[in-house]
Design a protein around this motif. Structure first.
Motif, PDB file in Angstrom:
ATOM      1  N   LEU A   1     -31.823  -7.731  34.919  1.00  0.00           N
ATOM      2  CA  LEU A   1     -32.999  -7.035  34.412  1.00  0.00           C
ATOM      3  C   LEU A   1     -32.940  -5.573  34.836  1.00  0.00           C
ATOM      4  CD1 LEU A   1     -34.986  -6.683  37.113  1.00  0.00           C
ATOM      5  CD2 LEU A   1     -35.393  -9.091  36.695  1.00  0.00           C
ATOM      6  N   LYS A   2     -33.793  -4.768  34.208  1.00  0.00           N
ATOM      7  CA  LYS A   2     -33.797  -3.344  34.542  1.00  0.00           C
ATOM      8  C   LYS A   2     -35.190  -2.758  34.337  1.00  0.00           C
ATOM      9  CE  LYS A   2     -32.560  -1.467  30.016  1.00  0.00           C
ATOM     10  NZ  LYS A   2     -31.586  -0.618  29.260  1.00  0.00           N
ATOM     11  N   ALA A   3     -35.416  -1.596  34.946  1.00  0.00           N
ATOM     12  CA  ALA A   3     -36.657  -0.840  34.756  1.00  0.00           C
ATOM     13  C   ALA A   3     -36.298   0.634  34.784  1.00  0.00           C
ATOM     14  CB  ALA A   3     -37.672  -1.171  35.845  1.00  0.00           C
ATOM     15  N   THR A   4     -36.865   1.392  33.903  1.00  0.00           N
ATOM     16  CA  THR A   4     -36.441   2.782  33.763  1.00  0.00           C
ATOM     17  C   THR A   4     -37.452   3.793  34.256  1.00  0.00           C
ATOM     18  OG1 THR A   4     -37.240   2.822  31.499  1.00  0.00           O
ATOM     19  CG2 THR A   4     -34.925   2.260  31.832  1.00  0.00           C
ATOM     20  N   LYS A   5     -38.685   3.359  34.554  1.00  0.00           N
ATOM     21  CA  LYS A   5     -39.657   4.310  35.091  1.00  0.00           C
ATOM     22  C   LYS A   5     -40.661   3.594  35.973  1.00  0.00           C
ATOM     23  CE  LYS A   5     -42.699   4.297  31.025  1.00  0.00           C
ATOM     24  NZ  LYS A   5     -42.036   3.222  30.301  1.00  0.00           N
TER      25      LYS A   5
ATOM     26  N   GLU B   1     -38.238 -11.482  38.079  1.00  0.00           N
ATOM     27  CA  GLU B   1     -39.018 -10.274  37.829  1.00  0.00           C
ATOM     28  C   GLU B   1     -38.764  -9.260  38.934  1.00  0.00           C
ATOM     29  OE1 GLU B   1     -43.092 -11.986  35.701  1.00  0.00           O
ATOM     30  OE2 GLU B   1     -43.098 -11.427  37.826  1.00  0.00           O
ATOM     31  N   ALA B   2     -38.915  -7.987  38.567  1.00  0.00           N
ATOM     32  CA  ALA B   2     -38.879  -6.925  39.572  1.00  0.00           C
ATOM     33  C   ALA B   2     -39.699  -5.761  39.032  1.00  0.00           C
ATOM     34  CB  ALA B   2     -37.448  -6.486  39.866  1.00  0.00           C
ATOM     35  N   THR B   3     -40.501  -5.146  39.902  1.00  0.00           N
ATOM     36  CA  THR B   3     -41.351  -4.029  39.491  1.00  0.00           C
ATOM     37  C   THR B   3     -40.895  -2.756  40.190  1.00  0.00           C
ATOM     38  OG1 THR B   3     -43.238  -5.499  39.144  1.00  0.00           O
ATOM     39  CG2 THR B   3     -43.712  -3.146  39.387  1.00  0.00           C
ATOM     40  N   TYR B   4     -40.750  -1.701  39.425  1.00  0.00           N
ATOM     41  CA  TYR B   4     -40.323  -0.394  39.919  1.00  0.00           C
ATOM     42  C   TYR B   4     -41.499   0.247  40.643  1.00  0.00           C
ATOM     43  CZ  TYR B   4     -38.010   4.243  39.217  1.00  0.00           C
ATOM     44  OH  TYR B   4     -37.395   5.471  39.352  1.00  0.00           O
ATOM     45  N   ARG B   5     -41.416   0.327  41.991  1.00  0.00           N
ATOM     46  CA  ARG B   5     -42.497   0.890  42.798  1.00  0.00           C
ATOM     47  C   ARG B   5     -42.047   2.230  43.361  1.00  0.00           C
ATOM     48  NH1 ARG B   5     -46.740  -2.170  41.288  1.00  0.00           N
ATOM     49  NH2 ARG B   5     -46.506  -4.381  41.824  1.00  0.00           N
TER      50      ARG B   5
ATOM     51  N   ALA C   1     -33.323   8.261  46.327  1.00  0.00           N
ATOM     52  CA  ALA C   1     -32.783   9.037  45.205  1.00  0.00           C
ATOM     53  C   ALA C   1     -33.497  10.369  45.124  1.00  0.00           C
ATOM     54  CB  ALA C   1     -32.939   8.265  43.888  1.00  0.00           C
ATOM     55  N   THR C   2     -32.766  11.395  44.745  1.00  0.00           N
ATOM     56  CA  THR C   2     -33.367  12.718  44.635  1.00  0.00           C
ATOM     57  C   THR C   2     -34.063  12.906  43.300  1.00  0.00           C
ATOM     58  OG1 THR C   2     -31.221  13.521  43.876  1.00  0.00           O
ATOM     59  CG2 THR C   2     -31.739  13.816  46.198  1.00  0.00           C
ATOM     60  N   GLY C   3     -33.647  12.169  42.291  1.00  0.00           N
ATOM     61  CA  GLY C   3     -34.231  12.315  40.965  1.00  0.00           C
ATOM     62  C   GLY C   3     -35.150  11.156  40.638  1.00  0.00           C
ATOM     63  N   TYR C   4     -35.131  10.768  39.381  1.00  0.00           N
ATOM     64  CA  TYR C   4     -35.955   9.656  38.896  1.00  0.00           C
ATOM     65  C   TYR C   4     -35.018   8.597  38.319  1.00  0.00           C
ATOM     66  CZ  TYR C   4     -39.658  13.043  39.458  1.00  0.00           C
ATOM     67  OH  TYR C   4     -40.525  13.964  39.977  1.00  0.00           O
ATOM     68  N   PRO C   5     -34.565   7.702  39.183  1.00  0.00           N
ATOM     69  CA  PRO C   5     -33.510   6.783  38.736  1.00  0.00           C
ATOM     70  C   PRO C   5     -34.014   5.658  37.859  1.00  0.00           C
ATOM     71  CG  PRO C   5     -34.175   6.235  40.966  1.00  0.00           C
ATOM     72  CD  PRO C   5     -34.927   7.482  40.599  1.00  0.00           C
ATOM     73  N   SER C   6     -33.099   5.071  37.126  1.00  0.00           N
ATOM     74  CA  SER C   6     -33.314   3.755  36.533  1.00  0.00           C
ATOM     75  C   SER C   6     -32.829   2.729  37.553  1.00  0.00           C
ATOM     76  CB  SER C   6     -32.518   3.612  35.239  1.00  0.00           C
ATOM     77  OG  SER C   6     -32.995   4.502  34.259  1.00  0.00           O
ATOM     78  N   LEU C   7     -33.465   1.568  37.563  1.00  0.00           N
ATOM     79  CA  LEU C   7     -33.156   0.535  38.565  1.00  0.00           C
ATOM     80  C   LEU C   7     -32.734  -0.748  37.866  1.00  0.00           C
ATOM     81  CD1 LEU C   7     -36.183   1.172  40.946  1.00  0.00           C
ATOM     82  CD2 LEU C   7     -33.842   1.995  41.220  1.00  0.00           C
ATOM     83  N   PHE C   8     -31.814  -1.454  38.495  1.00  0.00           N
ATOM     84  CA  PHE C   8     -31.211  -2.639  37.885  1.00  0.00           C
ATOM     85  C   PHE C   8     -31.040  -3.747  38.926  1.00  0.00           C
ATOM     86  CE2 PHE C   8     -29.673  -0.263  34.163  1.00  0.00           C
ATOM     87  CZ  PHE C   8     -29.611   1.025  34.666  1.00  0.00           C
ATOM     88  N   TRP C   9     -31.048  -4.972  38.437  1.00  0.00           N
ATOM     89  CA  TRP C   9     -30.536  -6.101  39.195  1.00  0.00           C
ATOM     90  C   TRP C   9     -29.405  -6.724  38.384  1.00  0.00           C
ATOM     91  CZ3 TRP C   9     -31.060  -7.691  44.053  1.00  0.00           C
ATOM     92  CH2 TRP C   9     -32.162  -7.237  44.799  1.00  0.00           C
TER      93      TRP C   9
END
Lengths: 116, 114
Positions: B48-52, B63-67, B27-35
């Motif tokens: 679930l989701k993570a926004t930063k 669980e999922a961690t935004y890395r 991604a070129t920006g700062y995405p939010s991520l989802f399952w």
């Protein structure tokens, strides 16, 4: 509360016919999205609509496909002169406001279009 | 353009096994991520989701961690059940876009045997 309702669940059309897919969003939701899922692939964004407006149609094929979300009634995805490559599952999703502000998308169960 | 890549399925596990489904993104920006999860014959449901960066999303034992450093959002569950059998989709939403315009991976089918 009823979720997103799509009909029909299954639709068979012969090449050259028209397909009309309907989506009733969750009551009170004013944002509607259409996605297409081709066999063995993930979902691909097609179009984003708010009541009476198309906001983003960057994922829609340029020809034969159109979408609307009238003031009253369901959202309609219309495919004219269908071809075999249009065979896919079409999913509608809705949200009460811009999902980026925190509201998740609610997906319907999809319409599976088969073109013979 | 932005994209999401998931490990290929199908994944077959025995009940109570540990689950990992890999997901990486571009991604070129700062995405939010989802399952999202899709049970047979149904639509997708947000799992679930993570926004930063460094956020951990969790739900129903998943669980999922935004890395950000590895551009990954791997899905894990310590002990799967037969009822977890479904197709799992990783997705991103670029903050420059409308939030409902998600970019999905191709999906990973999980089959859990008793």
């Amino acid at each position: 509360n009823a979720g997103v309702m799509q009909n029909p669940r299954h639709l068979v059309r012969r090449r050259g016919q028209e397909a009309r897919l309907r989506c009733s969003p969750v009551k009170g939701h004013s944002h509607v999205y259409w996605y297409r899922q081709l066999p063995e692939e993930g979902l691909k964004f097609m179009v984003y609509l708010q009541k009476e407006n198309i906001i983003d149609e960057s994922g829609m094929p340029k020809e034969r496909f159109s979408a609307e979300f009238p003031k009253e009634g369901p959202s309609i995805l219309r495919i004219q002169q269908v071809v075999r490559g249009d065979s896919a599952a079409y999913f509608c999703a809705s949200s009460p406001w811009d999902p980026q502000l925190g509201s998740p998308l609610h997906f319907g169960n999809g319409t599976r279009l088969t073109v013979t | 353009g932005d994209s999401v890549t998931q490990m290929e399925g199908p994944v077959t596990l025995s009940e109570e096994a540990f689950l990992t489904i890999n997901c990486t993104y571009t991604a070129t920006g700062y995405p939010s991520l989802f399952w999202y999860v899709q049970y047979p014959g149904e639509g997708l449901q947000l799992l679930l989701k993570a926004t930063k960066a460094d956020d951990k999303g969790s739900n129903k034992g998943f669980e999922a961690t935004y890395r950000k450093e590895t551009t990954s959002f791997h899905l894990e569950k310590g002990s799967v059940q037969v009822s977890d059998s479904a197709v799992y989709f990783c997705a991103l939403s670029d903050r420059g876009n409308q939030g409902g315009k998600l970019i999905f991976g191709q999906g990973t089918e999980l089959s859990v045997k008793p």
